[in-house]
Scaffold this active site. Sequence first.
Site, mmCIF file in Angstrom:
data_model
loop_
_atom_site.group_PDB
_atom_site.id
_atom_site.type_symbol
_atom_site.label_atom_id
_atom_site.label_comp_id
_atom_site.label_asym_id
_atom_site.label_seq_id
_atom_site.Cartn_x
_atom_site.Cartn_y
_atom_site.Cartn_z
ATOM 1 N N ASP A 60 0.874 -1.182 0.000
ATOM 2 C CA ASP A 60 0.000 0.000 0.000
ATOM 3 C C ASP A 60 0.906 1.224 0.000
ATOM 4 O O ASP A 60 1.894 1.256 0.729
ATOM 5 C CB ASP A 60 -0.902 -0.004 1.249
ATOM 6 C CG ASP A 60 -2.118 0.891 1.075
ATOM 7 O OD1 ASP A 60 -3.244 0.412 1.262
ATOM 8 O OD2 ASP A 60 -1.938 2.087 0.731
ATOM 9 N N ASN A 68 -10.180 7.126 7.555
ATOM 10 C CA ASN A 68 -10.053 5.678 7.316
ATOM 11 C C ASN A 68 -10.555 4.852 8.504
ATOM 12 O O ASN A 68 -10.905 3.679 8.351
ATOM 13 C CB ASN A 68 -8.585 5.283 7.086
ATOM 14 C CG ASN A 68 -7.950 5.940 5.867
ATOM 15 O OD1 ASN A 68 -6.750 6.161 5.842
ATOM 16 N ND2 ASN A 68 -8.750 6.284 4.872
ATOM 17 N N GLN A 70 -13.079 4.701 10.277
ATOM 18 C CA GLN A 70 -14.480 4.261 10.262
ATOM 19 C C GLN A 70 -14.632 2.839 9.731
ATOM 20 O O GLN A 70 -15.619 2.172 9.984
ATOM 21 C CB GLN A 70 -15.248 5.309 9.425
ATOM 22 C CG GLN A 70 -16.569 4.915 8.848
ATOM 23 C CD GLN A 70 -16.457 4.622 7.365
ATOM 24 O OE1 GLN A 70 -15.387 4.313 6.849
ATOM 25 N NE2 GLN A 70 -17.594 4.711 6.673
ATOM 26 N N ASP A 128 -8.219 0.100 -4.733
ATOM 27 C CA ASP A 128 -9.368 0.972 -4.951
ATOM 28 C C ASP A 128 -9.405 1.601 -6.338
ATOM 29 O O ASP A 128 -10.093 2.594 -6.547
ATOM 30 C CB ASP A 128 -9.405 2.074 -3.874
ATOM 31 C CG ASP A 128 -8.172 2.962 -3.930
ATOM 32 O OD1 ASP A 128 -7.302 2.719 -4.798
ATOM 33 O OD2 ASP A 128 -8.076 3.895 -3.112
ATOM 34 N N CYS A 188 -14.418 4.121 -6.522
ATOM 35 C CA CYS A 188 -15.332 4.793 -5.600
ATOM 36 C C CYS A 188 -14.576 5.333 -4.398
ATOM 37 O O CYS A 188 -15.094 5.392 -3.301
ATOM 38 C CB CYS A 188 -16.402 3.829 -5.157
ATOM 39 S SG CYS A 188 -15.720 2.252 -4.660
#
Length: 266
Positions: A60, A68, A70, A128, A188
């Site tokens: 990453d 983040n 959440q 993503d 998204c």
Amino acid sequence: MLPPDRLARFARHIVLPEVGGAGQVALARAHVVLIGCGGIGAPALQYLAGAGVGRLTLIDDDVVEASNLQRQTIFTQADIAAPKAEAARRWVARFDPALGVTAHQTRLTQANAAALIAGATLVLDGSDNFATRLAVSDACVAAHIPLTSAAVGRFQGQLANFAGHLPDHACYRCFVGEAFDAEDCDTCADDGVLGAFVGLVGAMAAAHAIRIILAAAHIPGALAQPQWGQLQLIDGLAPAMRAITIAHDPACPHTHLASPTRRETP
Ligand SMILES: [Zn+2]
């Protein structure tokens, strides 16, 4: 065989006929490369590490942000501004020091993908954006490595195992086609997402990865079925799941290149 402390740790796996001692050994010997330590990658990592996957490579290029927390369940307030791959590596080291874990703070690209995934039992892609997903898929096909692909767009989850290196099997590119190769075509990342829902998809991605590991070790039973090319569409608003079969696209160049033994259809 596993030492006594590992037998105790994984007792609830080992007692399952679909896993058993041999399955747990397969998990301990497996190497999963995780692309993206975000909303899908974080819960997937928790369950892969929990399952005793012996070697984990975490990729990453992002850093932890407050927004983040959440859904990216391995990170805490104290990790904000830390590189995600390194914070995820620290989480694994705390959770189970017996696991081997390597972190790469880098973005996977067509140029570096082969080196990053080399030697993997499988790659779990929770990234993503389409550019990364296609680079991951192409590298997996070329290296003959299975791929667990998971994605969430708002309240729709998508999950599938791909074996694009096998004759007549679909790869991820067969699914999405060539249309999304553009670097700027993110999915998204800026949409909202319910943390618990993306966590559900991430946990299920870990279960899909475990299927591949068990199948590769020839563990008998219904769990060791990767269900190649079966795309699960998961509805998070009116909870339901349905499977569609992704067909191998004969025009998919990456499948063709990597499957010289594939039977040509007339
Ligand atoms: Zn393909």
